[in-house]
Design an enzyme around this catalytic site. Structure first.
Site, PDB file in Angstrom:
ATOM      1  N   ASP A   9       0.971  -1.238  -0.026  1.00 43.02           N
ATOM      2  CA  ASP A   9       0.012   0.010   0.028  1.00 43.02           C
ATOM      3  C   ASP A   9       0.846   1.204   0.085  1.00 43.02           C
ATOM      4  O   ASP A   9       1.670   1.291   1.067  1.00 43.02           O
ATOM      5  CB  ASP A   9      -1.014  -0.116   1.211  1.00 43.02           C
ATOM      6  N   ILE A  10       0.642   1.975  -1.068  1.00 40.92           N
ATOM      7  CA  ILE A  10       1.720   3.179  -1.022  1.00 40.92           C
ATOM      8  C   ILE A  10       1.722   4.247   0.112  1.00 40.92           C
ATOM      9  O   ILE A  10       2.431   4.686   0.404  1.00 40.92           O
ATOM     10  CB  ILE A  10       1.299   3.982  -2.388  1.00 40.92           C
ATOM     11  N   ASP A  33      -6.206   7.406  -4.860  1.00 39.18           N
ATOM     12  CA  ASP A  33      -6.605   8.905  -4.673  1.00 39.18           C
ATOM     13  C   ASP A  33      -7.471   8.776  -3.259  1.00 39.18           C
ATOM     14  O   ASP A  33      -6.973   9.497  -2.246  1.00 39.18           O
ATOM     15  CB  ASP A  33      -7.378   9.156  -5.742  1.00 39.18           C
TER      16      ASP A  33
HETATM   17  P1  ADP Z   1      -6.411   5.719 -12.023  1.00 39.83           P
HETATM   18  O1  ADP Z   1      -7.603   6.444 -11.945  1.00 39.83           O
HETATM   19  O2  ADP Z   1      -5.121   6.461 -12.608  1.00 39.83           O
HETATM   20  O3  ADP Z   1      -6.479   4.109 -12.935  1.00 39.83           O
HETATM   21  P2  ADP Z   1      -6.337   3.936  -9.607  1.00 39.83           P
HETATM   22  O4  ADP Z   1      -6.412   4.567  -8.251  1.00 39.83           O
HETATM   23  O5  ADP Z   1      -7.853   3.503 -10.051  1.00 39.83           O
HETATM   24  O6  ADP Z   1      -5.947   5.129 -10.377  1.00 39.83           O
HETATM   25  O7  ADP Z   1      -5.321   2.704  -9.954  1.00 39.83           O
HETATM   26  C1  ADP Z   1      -3.981   2.868 -10.215  1.00 39.83           C
HETATM   27  C2  ADP Z   1      -3.221   1.854  -9.660  1.00 39.83           C
HETATM   28  O8  ADP Z   1      -3.058   2.261  -8.130  1.00 39.83           O
HETATM   29  C3  ADP Z   1      -3.958   0.462  -9.816  1.00 39.83           C
HETATM   30  O9  ADP Z   1      -2.884  -0.303 -10.068  1.00 39.83           O
HETATM   31  C4  ADP Z   1      -4.432   0.083  -8.518  1.00 39.83           C
HETATM   32  O10 ADP Z   1      -4.549  -1.191  -8.144  1.00 39.83           O
HETATM   33  C5  ADP Z   1      -3.699   0.789  -7.472  1.00 39.83           C
HETATM   34  N1  ADP Z   1      -3.936   1.067  -6.315  1.00 39.83           N
HETATM   35  C6  ADP Z   1      -5.049   1.328  -5.607  1.00 39.83           C
HETATM   36  N2  ADP Z   1      -4.668   1.464  -4.284  1.00 39.83           N
HETATM   37  C7  ADP Z   1      -3.589   1.693  -3.956  1.00 39.83           C
HETATM   38  C8  ADP Z   1      -2.791   1.959  -2.733  1.00 39.83           C
HETATM   39  N3  ADP Z   1      -3.233   2.195  -1.774  1.00 39.83           N
HETATM   40  N4  ADP Z   1      -1.638   1.559  -2.871  1.00 39.83           N
HETATM   41  C9  ADP Z   1      -0.837   1.443  -3.991  1.00 39.83           C
HETATM   42  N5  ADP Z   1      -1.492   1.155  -5.245  1.00 39.83           N
HETATM   43  C10 ADP Z   1      -2.753   1.393  -5.110  1.00 39.83           C
END
Ligand code: ADP
Length: 176
Positions: A9-10, A33
């Site tokens: 998780d980022i 986001d």
């Molecule tokens: P976008 O609208 O730009 O596609 P998303 O948030 O829907 O953005 O997804 C972008 C990437 O981030 C996806 O690979 C998703 O699985 C990933 N993601 C979602 N939540 C997290 C998190 N908490 N930490 C890291 N990556 C995440």
């Protein structure tokens, strides 16, 4: 500049800056986001609102990036970038590459030396993961020399094993 892949998780990664795959509205959303705003608290949203009022009343153009505090997160800054929505009819990969370039530029500007990226546009925005990660890795590895000097480490974050494999494969592809 070192480039690494990390599964997780980022919002829990201790780096100077984490990148948010935001939308032009900058006022929160789903996916990464939502996770960043939930974990970072209201300070991030307040700063995003100010940026909307003063700098981007019509929204952040896709491919650009802005920096805010990281609120309660372990990071110091959140760099918000709005990725392109995937389209089969139109090649928007230059905009996706620009998200990485502009985010790295922002990191250099604020003095961040370590930065973590999610796979921008590869979630709700529908970009096929292998293609999104290839474009991302090319953009990161071809960032200008001044950026490469300033940034010590780039972490490519995967929220699932599928994306982890895609990041690793993209790094391999870049070496062949
Ligand atoms: P976008 O609208 O730009 O596609 P998303 O948030 O829907 O953005 O997804 C972008 C990437 O981030 C996806 O690979 C998703 O699985 C990933 N993601 C979602 N939540 C997290 C998190 N908490 N930490 C890291 N990556 C995440």
């Amino acid at each position: 500049m070192k480039v690494e892949v990390q599964l997780g998780d980022i919002t829990s990664i201790s780096v100077d800056a984490i990148v948010n795959a935001a939308n032009p509205g900058l006022l929160g959303g789903g996916g990464v986001d939502g996770a960043i705003h939930r974990a970072g608290g209201p300070k991030i949203l307040e700063e995003c609102q100010r940026i909307r009022e003063h700098r981007y009343p019509e929204g952040l153009p896709r491919g650009l990036a802005v920096t805010t505090t990281a609120g309660d997160l372990p990071a110091t800054w959140v760099i918000h970038t709005a990725g392109p929505i995937f389209s089969r009819g139109e090649d928007r990969s230059a905009i996706l590459a620009s998200c990485y370039r502009e985010s790295l530029k922002e990191a250099g500007r604020v003095g961040a030396r370590t930065i973590a990226f999610p796979a921008i546009s590869a979630g709700v925005y529908g970009w096929p993961v292998e293609d999104a990660t290839d474009i991302a890795v090319q953009a990161v590895l071809h960032s200008p020399p001044d950026v490469q000097e300033k940034i010590q480490k780039v972490i490519l974050v995967a929220f699932s094993p599928e994306v982890e494999n895609a990041w690793k494969q993209a790094l391999k592809n870049s070496k062949s």
